[in-house]
Design a protein around this motif. Structure first.
Motif, mmCIF file in Angstrom:
data_model
loop_
_atom_site.group_PDB
_atom_site.id
_atom_site.type_symbol
_atom_site.label_atom_id
_atom_site.label_comp_id
_atom_site.label_asym_id
_atom_site.label_seq_id
_atom_site.Cartn_x
_atom_site.Cartn_y
_atom_site.Cartn_z
ATOM 1 N N LYS A 146 0.733 -1.186 0.137
ATOM 2 C CA LYS A 146 -0.191 0.066 0.075
ATOM 3 C C LYS A 146 0.803 1.204 0.029
ATOM 4 C CE LYS A 146 -3.653 -2.538 2.051
ATOM 5 N NZ LYS A 146 -4.562 -2.754 3.002
ATOM 6 N N CYS A 184 -1.655 4.681 1.200
ATOM 7 C CA CYS A 184 -3.023 5.138 0.949
ATOM 8 C C CYS A 184 -3.869 3.697 1.310
ATOM 9 C CB CYS A 184 -2.804 5.307 -0.639
ATOM 10 S SG CYS A 184 -4.387 5.970 -1.213
ATOM 11 N N VAL A 185 -4.922 4.219 2.022
ATOM 12 C CA VAL A 185 -5.880 3.263 2.197
ATOM 13 C C VAL A 185 -7.281 3.960 1.956
ATOM 14 C CG1 VAL A 185 -4.733 1.788 3.838
ATOM 15 C CG2 VAL A 185 -5.943 3.833 4.858
ATOM 16 N N THR A 190 -7.895 4.255 -3.888
ATOM 17 C CA THR A 190 -6.599 4.234 -3.519
ATOM 18 C C THR A 190 -5.555 4.009 -4.566
ATOM 19 O OG1 THR A 190 -6.914 2.051 -3.022
ATOM 20 C CG2 THR A 190 -7.337 3.403 -1.339
ATOM 21 N N VAL A 209 -10.239 8.474 0.227
ATOM 22 C CA VAL A 209 -8.770 7.891 0.745
ATOM 23 C C VAL A 209 -8.379 8.612 1.808
ATOM 24 C CG1 VAL A 209 -8.210 6.963 -1.618
ATOM 25 C CG2 VAL A 209 -7.676 9.227 -0.891
ATOM 26 N N HIS A 229 -9.866 11.720 4.249
ATOM 27 C CA HIS A 229 -10.645 11.969 2.778
ATOM 28 C C HIS A 229 -11.414 13.234 2.756
ATOM 29 C CE1 HIS A 229 -14.486 10.992 4.936
ATOM 30 N NE2 HIS A 229 -13.605 10.630 5.830
#
Lengths: 307, 169
Positions: free
Chosen positions: B34, B46-47, B53, B100, B120
């Motif tokens: 990730k 990034c999640v 993402t 994200v 986000h």
């Protein structure tokens, strides 16, 4: 079914359309020296709880070395597969070589991204063979096991020591080689999962659709390094069979595609009903044997007592 | 639940992210990376929502590289973080916002190590330590099998050994 909810097919729609909540295409990427990709899928298309078509095709070839399995709404899948074939063919004509599976997956993911948030539902896996335009690879196709058991770096040095062209043999998958000294070509089998929500995952094993939990259980139990082609095919068939047994939205027949450096080949479509009856017969036979053995033991005991 | 963790030290930043790519209750992939390399000394973790993402992170990554190609020098971590936040903010009130959560970790020649927390809702905060947990779609997968760990210092980005919590196989 969790994956069914993802596509939102649980509720019935006013205008009926061809829903495909149910395919569980199963793909397996081998890691044995003889490289291949197996794709297997059932053939049932359901619509609002009834079987709309018992003989649909869920594995659609995109080009000679790339096959895509489809899950989700069958119309969406069929359309986007055709669009993908068109784009890949254009790429091939413009650049003189096939786009890799990774590139095809990226292209599909980027094409589907603008439709995120709409009711488009496509969950596809792209199974393909990259490169393979060099003859060296097909000659090395049946490399002996000793190469496979060594580490990747060792096998490269072995190949070079034997004076062969140091392009990757199938024993070393995911290797960069310099084909003709200019381009970096990653060659070998490749498996990508692409979803209409934008997911794009590279992996060795995927199962998609409403029957996928059942298929995963069979696959996770049976998959290991060094499977032969026959073992992998029978495992994929078994996974699809088990999923069709339990999942209401999967059933009818199973299609198996086998992709190697020479392209894809397709096994004949098999009716899983036959498989079910064969299994029942085997069970009956086993029960009979067990009963006979039991009686034999009892007879032996009773005769022993008499003596 | 996807996890991102970042810790800023005296002259380094340590970041870790879990490796699971999941679809509702099924773990589709257990070795997903990730972290996205924006430059030699900047990492973007990034999640968030499934497709967003990778799309967003790759978009930022390519733009940072484009800046380098056009201008001949790399963006600093502060500039990269602000650029990322601006993009998030621009898309926030559009028809297609990106869901994200990000951590940006970098090492600057003059300013030293820096860790930036982004949300986000395009919040931006420079923090000595930060974490993101509890994925937006409330994916409930416990016992994350492994974490990839990386270290950024003046010599660049270093991969450390993957963390495998005991008992979580």
């Amino acid at each position: 079914m969790a994956l069914q909810d993802l596509c939102g097919f649980k509720d019935s729609f006013l205008n009926s359309r061809w829903n495909l909540p149910a395919s569980h295409p199963v793909e397996y990427l081998s890691e044995s020296p003889i490289q291949f990709v197996i794709a297997a899928a059932d053939t049932r298309s359901s619509c609002n709880g009834l079987v709309a078509c018992p003989a649909s095709q869920k594995i659609l070839p995109v080009h000679s070395h790339l096959v895509g399995t489809t899950s989700g709404t069958s119309a969406d899948c069929a359309l986007w597969k055709r669009i993908l074939s068109r784009e890949l063919r254009l790429y091939q004509l413009r650049h003189g070589r096939r786009l890799s599976t990774a590139g095809a997956a990226k292209l599909l993911a980027h094409m589907l991204h603008p439709f995120k948030g709409t009711e488009l539902c496509v969950a596809a896996t792209l199974c393909g063979w990259d490169g393979g335009e060099q003859e060296n690879i097909s000659k090395m196709g049946n490399e002996t096991d000793d190469l496979a058991k060594t580490s990747e770096s060792d096998s490269i040095s072995q190949a070079e020591a034997r004076g062969r062209n140091p392009c990757p043999s199938p024993a070393m998958s995911r290797q960069h080689c310099s084909a003709g000294g200019k381009q970096l070509v990653r060659s070998g089998p490749s498996l990508y999962y692409v979803c209409s929500d934008g997911t794009r995952l590279q992996g060795a094993l995927f199962s998609v659709g409403s029957g996928s939990p059942y298929a995963y259980s069979v696959l996770d139990g049976g998959v290991r390094w060094g499977l032969t082609v026959e073992e992998a095919i029978s495992l994929a068939r078994e996974a699809v069979y088990r999923a069709t047994h339990r999942d209401a939205y999967s059933g009818n027949c199973v299609d198996v595609y086998h992709i190697t450096s020479h392209g894809w080949t397709r096994r004949d479509r098999e009716e899983l009903r036959e498989e079910y009856y064969r299994e029942k017969e085997r069970e009956r036979g086993k029960v009979k044997e067990r009963r006979e053995k039991q009686e034999g033991v009892e007879d032996g005991q009773s005769s022993g007592r008499k003596k | 639940m996807e996890y991102l963790i970042g810790i800023q030290g005296q002259d380094f930043v340590l970041v870790a992210a879990d490796n699971v790519a999941a679809h509702s209750i099924v773990k589709m992939k257990q070795d997903q990376d990730k972290m996205f390399k924006l430059s030699d000394k900047i990492l973007l973790l990034c999640v968030g929502e499934a497709g967003d993402t990778v799309q967003f992170a790759e978009y930022i990554q390519k733009n940072i590289q484009l800046y380098k190609m056009r201008n001949g020098y790399e963006l600093s971590p502060t500039a990269a973080a602000n650029f990322t936040r601006k993009n998030l903010a621009d898309y926030l009130r559009s028809r297609t916002p990106y869901h994200v959560n990000l951590l940006l970790a970098g090492f600057d020649e003059t300013d030293g190590p820096g860790l930036y927390y982004m949300d986000h809702l395009s919040a931006l905060a420079k923090a000595p330590f930060a974490a993101h947990g509890h994925g937006l779609n409330h994916r409930f997968i416990l016992n994350l099998p492994s974490f990839s760990v990386r270290l950024i210092d003046k010599d660049g980005t270093h991969d450390l050994e993957k963390l495998i919590p005991v008992g979580a196989k």
